[in-house]
Design an enzyme around this catalytic site. Structure first.
Site, PDB file in Angstrom:
ATOM      1  N   ASP A  12      62.466  86.674  13.184  1.00  0.00           N
ATOM      2  CA  ASP A  12      61.177  87.358  13.160  1.00  0.00           C
ATOM      3  C   ASP A  12      61.050  88.104  11.840  1.00  0.00           C
ATOM      4  O   ASP A  12      61.917  88.897  11.482  1.00  0.00           O
ATOM      5  CB  ASP A  12      61.157  88.345  14.346  1.00  0.00           C
ATOM      6  CG  ASP A  12      59.788  88.911  14.598  1.00  0.00           C
ATOM      7  OD1 ASP A  12      58.936  88.848  13.688  1.00  0.00           O
ATOM      8  OD2 ASP A  12      59.578  89.429  15.712  1.00  0.00           O
ATOM      9  N   HIS A  14      58.303  90.058  10.785  1.00  0.00           N
ATOM     10  CA  HIS A  14      57.234  91.061  10.759  1.00  0.00           C
ATOM     11  C   HIS A  14      57.772  92.369  10.203  1.00  0.00           C
ATOM     12  O   HIS A  14      58.576  93.040  10.846  1.00  0.00           O
ATOM     13  CB  HIS A  14      56.690  91.278  12.162  1.00  0.00           C
ATOM     14  CG  HIS A  14      55.931  90.092  12.680  1.00  0.00           C
ATOM     15  ND1 HIS A  14      56.535  89.063  13.361  1.00  0.00           N
ATOM     16  CD2 HIS A  14      54.616  89.767  12.576  1.00  0.00           C
ATOM     17  CE1 HIS A  14      55.620  88.157  13.682  1.00  0.00           C
ATOM     18  NE2 HIS A  14      54.451  88.558  13.209  1.00  0.00           N
TER      19      HIS A  14
END
Lengths: 142, 529
Positions: A12, A14
């Site tokens: 991930d 983000h």
């Protein structure tokens, strides 16, 4: 000052929320070891061992948090972090699932607290301080 | 004009050179007057040193007192360190980088809590220094305290350099009160901050004031008044200073017409200017010496150095792990041309077989492999064995000639050492699929854009036709496989240079005091292959 380890787990990337968390927890008086994005379970644990961290705060935004987080508690125990506090928060599963269900699922995995994406972060900093004091006592709070 | 002698005491040979240092209106430089190599007498290291020094004095009729002397030693096992850290990828990794950059040999390393067995093996190893790290500042205490209590049980008393969590350094010193404990700055003060320099200089100090006595080097230091450095420490200094020095040389040389300047000899310090020196220097200056690798391929180990600042500009690449130092040394104890040749075969069997079978297409695979293994057996038992490196004597001989085969065997062995040392030194890309795109996760140092590679050590220095085409081949193969695997971040295009006559260890001794002059000498002595 309590040390905590922070990062976004799995594949991930983000990065924005991660920076906000770093700022909020530093302002609240924690020593934050921020591992950034795409952090593996082992990286969290390695950093926690070297820095003597009291808690690991795991973020996950991309919906695959369940897979990524599985086994983290067991691995912590295996590697000697048997008392460490584990928090997790973000968009933990894909689609609309009842939060109570999600919370239970992650608590069963060994997380001490599970947070929705819209949680008040100041509240979380207070909870974390209390949790650390309860688990480690005041003598450890340098 | 002054006379300078630089001597390197190696485990097999002691090599020395006599130079003059010339101030010049353009650039100061060295000129080599003489070079000498004698076998090292292991139980009397001073012998070779003084033999060389005295022969220079005699040959040029100079007094020893008028000579500036520099020397280094890697004899008698060099500087032997045991490294201790907590997490293998964190403090232990930096402990190892620190020890290697100080020119040490790491005989063992231990992570987490030391066991009774670990203590037994440290007793057996009997290291010169224990580099004791672990924890960030204010971080883990428990494991270090346990480890200190375990170290206290050692029957030996090596020097302990503590470079871990500084909060408990007093406590560590108290537990290890029977030891000489030197406190250095933490090698990992924060989880993403590497700090090897202080511990590195402490290691050097210990080497100078304690360890050399055990090696019989004090006889030299007593007579000439100062101490040697470990050879790899000097080479590390040279690797560190070369880019800046080359920049300075470029600035000066740009304004000078080398062809017309009659004082060129003193600028370049070239020993055999007629052969290649001047042309070399001019040619070599057009290559990149800001980023480069240096390989010292020896009989027992392969040392790999790089000087390269790796910056990630690609948005699709995410870096993981500790930041890599700009100047880095790694040492591979299982990769070497003679003593370690058996180990090379077990490390790189697949590669060796592939090369063997393609070099000897006409022969049966089993029999050529047997021949190769018999050769390995021979050279590992007889580390002084030298094939005629020049290859010059082969022209008139038949292909079946034994020397011819041995030359090829050695070449395959050298390629295997270099390739594996490079793969271990360099970083890797690993493909990762995220929810919106494919990313590359990088660990370690990216050497893809590094072009310049210098080959040094007995074999590489004298093997005139050895090249590094293997790298590129290997890179291509692994790029094809990248669909399923990770790739090593090895150099893609290579400008390979040979350290003719194996001068680098000797020049390296001079590089701390004379960086520009040393760089001039290195550059004019490097031959592009």
């Amino acid at each position: 000052m309590h040390t905590i380890v922070l990062g976004v787990i799995g594949s991930d990337c983000h990065a924005v929320g991660n920076k906000i968390l770093e700022k909020v927890f530093s302002d609240a008086g924690f020593k934050v070891v921020n591992l950034g994005v795409m952090v593996s379970q082992d990286e969290f644990i390695n950093a926690a061992i070297e820095t003597n961290a009291k808690a690991i705060l795991v973020s996950s935004l991309y919906g695959q948090g369940e897979l990524d987080c599985e086994g983290l508690r067991e691995k912590c125990i295996e590697r000697g972090l048997d008392k460490i506090i584990l928090y997790v928060g973000g968009n933990l599963v894909v689609g609309k699932q009842d939060f109570d269900y999600v919370e239970k699922k992650f608590k069963d995995m060994g997380f001490d607290r599970v947070f929705k994406p819209d949680v008040d972060l100041i509240e979380v900093t207070k909870l974390l301080k209390d949790d650390i004091e309860q688990r480690f006592g005041n003598k450890d709070s340098k | 004009m002054k006379h300078i002698v630089s001597i390197d005491i190696g485990s097999t040979f002691t090599k020395g050179t006599l130079l003059i240092h010339k101030e010049n209106e353009v650039l100061p430089g060295f000129k080599i007057l003489s070079y000498r190599k004698v076998p090292t007498t292991t139980d009397h290291l001073a012998k070779g040193f003084f033999d060389i020094l005295q022969s220079f004095c005699k040959e040029f009729n100079i007094n020893q007192e008028d000579i500036e002397i520099y020397y280094s030693s890697s004899a008698k096992g060099g500087l032997n360190i045991v490294a201790i850290g907590i997490v293998p990828d964190l403090t232990l990794k930096i402990a190892r980088i620190t020890a290697l950059s100080a020119g040490a040999k790491i005989s063992a390393s231990f992570s987490y809590k030391l066991s009774r067995k670990a203590i037994d093996s440290i007793n057996t190893i009997n290291p010169d220094i224990i580099l004791f790290t672990g924890g960030t500042d204010g971080g883990n205490e428990e494991i270090n305290i346990h480890n200190a209590r375990m170290l206290e049980k050692l029957t030996i008393r090596p020097v302990v350099i503590y470079a871990g969590n500084e909060v408990i350094s007093d406590k560590i010193q108290e537990i290890l009160k029977d030891f000489r404990v030197i406190i250095a700055q933490n090698v990992l003060p924060e989880i993403d901050v590497m700090n090897p320099d202080d511990a590195r200089s402490k290691i050097r100090e210990i080497f100078l004031d304690t360890i050399i006595h055990g090696k019989g080097l004090d006889e030299i230091s007593n007579r000439i008044g100062f101490m040697p450095d470990p050879t790899p420490f000097s080479v590390f200094e040279l690797v560190k200073s070369l880019p800046d020095s080359v920049e300075q040389i470029k600035k000066v040389i740009a304004d000078v017409d080398l062809n017309l300047d009659p004082g060129i000899e003193s600028i370049t310090g070239i020993r055999s200017i007629k052969e290649y020196g001047l042309k070399n220097l001019k040619d070599n200056l057009s290559y990149d010496f800001k980023n480069f690798c240096l390989i010292d391929l020896g009989g027992a180990t392969t040392d790999f150095y790089s000087n390269h600042k790796d910056t990630i500009s690609d948005n699709n690449v995410i870096y993981k792990g500790l930041p890599e130092p700009i100047v880095k040394r790694t040492v591979e104890g299982d990769l070497g041309m003679r003593i370690s040749s058996q180990a090379v075969v077990s490390t790189a069997r697949e590669y060796i077989e592939k090369e063997l079978f393609s070099c000897f297409k006409d022969e049966k695979e089993d029999s050529i492999l047997d021949e190769f293994l018999a050769y390995i057996d021979k050279i590992s038992k007889n580390p002084g064995y030298i094939v005629d490196f020049s290859g010059n004597n082969l022209k008139n001989e038949s292909k079946e000639n034994i020397y011819n085969k041995e030359v090829i065997f050695d070449r395959i062995l050298a390629s295997a050492c270099i390739l594996n040392a490079a793969i271990r030194h360099a970083g890797k890309y690993r493909k990762v699929y995220t929810s919106d795109k494919q990313m590359l996760v990088q660990t370690g140092k990216n050497l893809k854009k590094v072009r310049t590679i210098i080959g040094s050590g007995g074999y590489l220095s004298f093997m005139k036709d050895f090249t590094l085409t293997n790298f590129i081949d290997f890179g291509n193969v692994s790029n094809k496989n990248f669909e399923i695997d990770e790739i090593s971040l090895l150099p893609e295009k290579i400008d390979y240079f040979r350290d003719d006559n194996y001068l680098i260890p000797i020049i390296a001794n001079l590089s701390e005091k004379y960086p520009v002059e040393s760089a001039l000498l290195v550059l004019s002595n490097l031959i592009r292959v």
